[in-house]
Enzyme design. Sequence first.
Site, mmCIF file in Angstrom:
data_model
loop_
_atom_site.group_PDB
_atom_site.id
_atom_site.type_symbol
_atom_site.label_atom_id
_atom_site.label_comp_id
_atom_site.label_asym_id
_atom_site.label_seq_id
_atom_site.Cartn_x
_atom_site.Cartn_y
_atom_site.Cartn_z
ATOM 1 N N GLY A 23 31.820 15.516 -32.070
ATOM 2 C CA GLY A 23 30.677 15.323 -32.960
ATOM 3 C C GLY A 23 29.334 15.396 -32.274
ATOM 4 N N LEU A 81 36.112 20.215 -37.410
ATOM 5 C CA LEU A 81 35.048 20.217 -36.401
ATOM 6 C C LEU A 81 35.565 19.858 -34.999
ATOM 7 C CD1 LEU A 81 31.900 20.582 -36.302
ATOM 8 C CD2 LEU A 81 31.772 18.078 -36.348
ATOM 9 N N ASP A 82 35.242 20.688 -34.015
ATOM 10 C CA ASP A 82 35.555 20.433 -32.599
ATOM 11 C C ASP A 82 37.054 20.271 -32.327
ATOM 12 O OD1 ASP A 82 32.828 20.467 -32.191
ATOM 13 O OD2 ASP A 82 32.620 18.304 -32.298
ATOM 14 N N ALA A 83 37.884 20.823 -33.189
ATOM 15 C CA ALA A 83 39.333 20.663 -33.024
ATOM 16 C C ALA A 83 40.051 21.985 -32.775
ATOM 17 C CB ALA A 83 39.926 19.980 -34.247
#
Lengths: 284, 284, 284, 284
Positions: D201, D227-229
């Site tokens: 995040g 997100l960001d995965a």
Amino acid sequence: MQKATLIIQCPDQKGIVAVVSDFLYKHHGNILEIDQHVDQELGLFFMRACWELDSFGLDKSAIQEVFEQEIGLRFKMDFQLYFNDRKPRMAIFVSKLSHCLFDILSRYYAGQFEVEIPLIISNHRDLKRVVEAFRIPFHYIPMDKANKSAIEDKQIALLEENHVDFIVLARYMQILSGDFIKKYPNRIINIHHSFLPAFVGAKPYHAAYQRGVKIIGATAHYVTEELDAGPIIEQDVSRVRHHNTVADLVQMGQDIEKVVLSKAIKYHLEHKVHAIGNKTVIFY
Amino acid sequence: MQKATLIIQCPDQKGIVAVVSDFLYKHHGNILEIDQHVDQELGLFFMRACWELDSFGLDKSAIQEVFEQEIGLRFKMDFQLYFNDRKPRMAIFVSKLSHCLFDILSRYYAGQFEVEIPLIISNHRDLKRVVEAFRIPFHYIPMDKANKSAIEDKQIALLEENHVDFIVLARYMQILSGDFIKKYPNRIINIHHSFLPAFVGAKPYHAAYQRGVKIIGATAHYVTEELDAGPIIEQDVSRVRHHNTVADLVQMGQDIEKVVLSKAIKYHLEHKVHAIGNKTVIFY
Amino acid sequence: MQKATLIIQCPDQKGIVAVVSDFLYKHHGNILEIDQHVDQELGLFFMRACWELDSFGLDKSAIQEVFEQEIGLRFKMDFQLYFNDRKPRMAIFVSKLSHCLFDILSRYYAGQFEVEIPLIISNHRDLKRVVEAFRIPFHYIPMDKANKSAIEDKQIALLEENHVDFIVLARYMQILSGDFIKKYPNRIINIHHSFLPAFVGAKPYHAAYQRGVKIIGATAHYVTEELDAGPIIEQDVSRVRHHNTVADLVQMGQDIEKVVLSKAIKYHLEHKVHAIGNKTVIFY
Amino acid sequence: MQKATLIIQCPDQKGIVAVVSDFLYKHHGNILEIDQHVDQELGLFFMRACWELDSFGLDKSAIQEVFEQEIGLRFKMDFQLYFNDRKPRMAIFVSKLSHCLFDILSRYYAGQFEVEIPLIISNHRDLKRVVEAFRIPFHYIPMDKANKSAIEDKQIALLEENHVDFIVLARYMQILSGDFIKKYPNRIINIHHSFLPAFVGAKPYHAAYQRGVKIIGATAHYVTEELDAGPIIEQDVSRVRHHNTVADLVQMGQDIEKVVLSKAIKYHLEHKVHAIGNKTVIFY
């Protein structure tokens, strides 16, 4: 914030830290950074102190004189005083290889370096367009081996006109004369593309490849008259494998070179480097 | 050489460095190491000073009192004084995994750690023979989940009898109770086999493998009641590749774990670690 | 799981990968690892293949002959075949310094090395007790410079009696004769305490300190008659600072030495190292 | 040199390496690089082979069809064929932060990337002048949160007009919609300024500072809807100390971000990355 930075070198003796910190305290200096080091072999004391000027009890113009009278003379100090409202002026010498230059420009653009770059000198025209997009004057001075001394005179004239404090050789690929070097003692930073003292001289990646090393490196150092033997400021390395060709080593090495050179520039700009003989004390 | 080490924590204000260094100077202390740090957010000042005792003007037994009266009270200092003729006493808790323990024993044998190891406690007998070859008492205390509190009482009794200053959990694999932890605040060092705060809890290498990270790590930290959340002392990492199995990660991780834990022990032994909240200041 | 490992070196030509993988395929070999490399300068092809034996269509004892007839002769291959039910036999030579030896013993104990250690030879008695706690025979053979050749004969007799495949010099501090080295070509692994080729010879940490390098290293290599010039297997480095003394460098260096040496041993044990001239191909 | 690169993914079974290498051999392909990997958990086989086209026995335009008929269908392969005379076309999305963009441009200029950059899209005008000095079209498309979907339509139209193969988010600071992402599966590379999965995040450097970690990092990954995965391509780290402020972390982090992103781009350009789920196989 207005800041002063004091750099001290003197014969070691007891009490220097106490006396210098007391000087700052009694004049109401708010210390931001303070570091010291004693070289036991040489019996030398090194110190760097940085403090806020706004609330300081001495007038900026008086500090040099007062410090010298109160402390400097007594301890036989060699000291310099810097103020952050006067940015150091850096010249860059470059040839055709762009990676170190672009890394420096990238940091300059992003505000990572507190520096003025009044000029870039090159023996090739290739990098002119990009340099000028960063609004830095680009001087094309072609090399003329037969007349190297005249070329250097021209370079030095430019440096002096532009009040240059120090010079960065960003893979410049030319060897400066002893006379040039003497004008800028510990003020010319070079990047050598090997992990010194291994692979001194030309074509270090070829030499590293031939020797079969598993790690290559790069070294930023001050230029002295003896080639690749000046005081080392920063080094870093990268792992290589048997399938990497010389061309791979060159490319992997460029990643190390640019970071190492930029770190060395930053330490120098922040007055964190003391050179003594062929070594450096670095307060980071 | 007889040495004293002074560790200071206090509200930040101007002049502390000057006053402390002047104290050492006027009593003829030869400073060996001096470091300071200001935590701007918390308004806290930290300092570590180390000096030779032989030529010092105050008697060893008087330093604590004189420093407190002259400086400590005035600046509301929390300070500790250590002398190198009294080595810290360390207990090691270990389970079956041997790599961290053997690394500690190896450094102890080689004289890298200024430490006494009066005892090693384990819930398994496996490592007894090697431990005893190093002439360290080995206490086998089997775990009994139903009666964990009695087990811990037994452990604490042993620690107290042996005047233990701090405890190292060298991959102990058991969770200590809150009551145990409270007895040794910032004096229990654990090694967690992940790069915290990633992969908190059990089986971090499995979790790292599932996530497909390209780098694994290990973290040494002080134990607090919240699992894996205590102040971090040291971390390190290692690169992994897609062909590495979980078993590979475990083995590569052991190399990181042992070095990270041993570094944390060394910093702690040399009184170089200040814990504040869940962070640490480390003067290395 | 029963496994076979095939190591190939031969003049490069098209189709070797196809022919070798087809050989494994048609005999129902389940490939576990397969790696190849071409040295373009030398025109040499290298390959390592590892497969499950259980379901393999050829009898273990027949593989050598069948492979030679079907493929080896045709491609002028120099090849070796290893089976994992016969562990390599390693001798360790050590002096007084314990860090490399203890790191090896720690991995041996933890099952990281698929190896037999039939003996450890030392010119000092110091490490006997710990070695024996690991249940490994310890042979004390004091050095006698006047009669070095007789000492080496004694060592070689022991090595031969114990069917030793390769030797590790774990900071042995003695130089082996050319005659000794010739008996174990690319089968003696030494750890040199510098980042070769920098600081060849004695006292490399002192030399590194004098030169003011910012990074130190260690190098594991096969021993050849020319000192510190044999093929490099593994290297690693560590960052140092101006305040680090020679004693610090020695201690920091030990952390690198032990990891580098143990990695080199592991590669050697797994038949992952091909030495060619003074370089190595390493399939990791 | 004309080169072909074949990328294969299929259910694992014996003999694939043999069959593929035999295919190349019998058509006289000179293999330059060949790598394979089996994901044991998923039972999937991955391969990358690269060979010279000049002497190859099949016509360039026929390879796809012949390979499919002879091998691809039989092994249920998902495969792609690339030729180096068609450079991948990359778009860059950037905001105000310049360090990643300039690093990419620097490598592009130096010829490190075999790529076409038909356009750079930004929601700010700041970087226009420098981008244009590199002779790359710069499209200023201001963000309009109320009308994000129209903005994305405009961006996608530009990407399609320019036949863009993949997109690099060089610290773009905007979150793409799920619809956008679905158009470019595993073809949008983002740089996240933390060592994922730690500090997912916004404001990861602040979070790292608060947690007191000793090492920070950066992660290049393919963008997925979560997100960001997405699958991690590359990560790297840098050591930090207690005196480093959040501003220091941001600056130190930029050095990692740019190198990590550029490495990920290079792997992608050379077809060395296979994404499977949230992991990657990378043949470097």
